[in-house]
Scaffold this active site. Structure first.
Site, mmCIF file in Angstrom:
data_model
loop_
_atom_site.group_PDB
_atom_site.id
_atom_site.type_symbol
_atom_site.label_atom_id
_atom_site.label_comp_id
_atom_site.label_asym_id
_atom_site.label_seq_id
_atom_site.Cartn_x
_atom_site.Cartn_y
_atom_site.Cartn_z
ATOM 1 N N CYS A 76 -51.846 -41.934 -104.571
ATOM 2 C CA CYS A 76 -51.762 -41.258 -103.275
ATOM 3 C C CYS A 76 -52.616 -40.005 -103.341
ATOM 4 O O CYS A 76 -52.202 -38.981 -103.907
ATOM 5 C CB CYS A 76 -50.322 -40.908 -102.923
ATOM 6 S SG CYS A 76 -50.160 -40.031 -101.346
ATOM 7 N N CYS A 224 -54.304 -41.322 -94.971
ATOM 8 C CA CYS A 224 -54.159 -41.977 -96.277
ATOM 9 C C CYS A 224 -55.432 -41.701 -97.081
ATOM 10 O O CYS A 224 -56.508 -42.188 -96.732
ATOM 11 C CB CYS A 224 -53.939 -43.477 -96.120
ATOM 12 S SG CYS A 224 -53.780 -44.367 -97.698
#
Length: 301
Positions: A76, A224
């Site tokens: 992430c 993202c």
């Protein structure tokens, strides 16, 4: 061992992140706790970044990453920037090395407050992404949504940035597509045995792309980072852009930009962007019960 730990509610370009301090403990944030935290409007998140004591010498921490459905995530990028900002504020350090299940991540906080994360090398081998079917060229695979003679989305580029990504190239604003309807179908398509992050990407110039992402295990997300990286390298592979590109995240509240460089020398992907602290509190990593630090109207949940 205390039942509660400190955490911070943060975001990276709107990507909702909980940074949880698990240092000095042997337990972990449980999937049940993650699901409970995501069910509360104030602590709803895309990823939990749980900071644990380092497992390897030369690293600053082991980062355990959970999605909002309680599943594990390998990478992430936006969350990593949030971890860097939190630890830089605490320690005064500017340079960090983290270990995750996807490998080693190096990161640095710059003087202007932006943070660069070395996301490592992208993976293009079909069996390592992974895909369920062999493709010699993963810059374009056979997959579509919609009528066979007039598909809504088709021929995505696929890659792994520590987690699987499929990028569908489109010729109009990504917000004009019903990604909330297509996203679950594509995330769970049989082509992706470990599911996949689904990104719509509109190339707006040789050095700029606009994206929107349905995130594996989290759903529609405001941003993202690993998807921006996967999109940038796939744009290079397909001849759409150069190796340095500004990725505008269409769903980000401030229409934020991530600057992505796919370095030619070592093949690493460098992502640079902001992180934002919102508020802090304490939580129980077993159950997900939480309280917010002193603020008007704060209540335990």
């Amino acid at each position: 061992m205390s039942a509660t730990v400190e955490f911070a509610k943060m975001n990276g370009l709107g990507n909702k992140i909980l940074v949880v301090d698990m240092r000095g403990r042997a337990d972990k944030v449980t999937p049940a706790a993650a699901i409970a935290l995501n069910a509360a409007p104030d602590t709803q998140f895309d990823q939990i970044m749980a900071i644990h004591d380092p497992k390897a010498s030369g690293t600053d921490a082991w980062i355990d990453i959970l999605n909002s459905d309680g599943s594990k995530a390998q990478a992430c990028g936006n969350g990593t920037r949030c971890v860097v900002q939190a630890l830089a504020s605490e320690t005064g350090k500017k340079v960090f090395t983290f270990q995750t299940v996807a490998g080693i991540l190096n990161a640095v906080e710059h003087e202007d407050g932006t943070i660069s994360v070395d996301m490592g090398k992208p993976v293009f081998d079909w069996d390592k992404i992974p895909l369920a079917e062999e493709f010699h060229d993963t810059s374009r695979i056979e997959l579509q949504i919609g009528p066979i003679d007039n598909p809504v989305l088709h021929s995505p580029s696929v890659a792994s940035m520590g987690n699987p990504h499929a990028i569908f190239w489109i010729d109009r604003d990504p917000m004009s597509f019903d990604l909330g309807r297509f996203g679950p179908l594509l995330e769970n398509h049989p082509m992706f045995p470990e599911r996949a992050n689904i990104t719509l990407a509109q190339v707006t110039s040789p050095s700029s792309i606009t994206t929107r992402t349905w995130e594996r295990g989290a759903g529609l997300t405001l941003a993202c980072g690993s998807a921006a990286c996967a999109t940038a390298v796939s744009a290079v592979r397909t001849g759409r852009t150069g190796r340095e590109v500004a990725v505008k995240v269409a769903s980000s509240p401030n229409q934020g930009i991530l600057n992505i460089e796919w370095r030619e020398g070592d093949g690493h992907v460098i992502m640079t962007g902001p992180a934002e602290w919102e508020w802090s509190g304490t939580l129980d990593p077993a159950t997900g019960s939480w309280s917010r630090d002193a603020a008007p109207g704060a209540e335990a949940r």
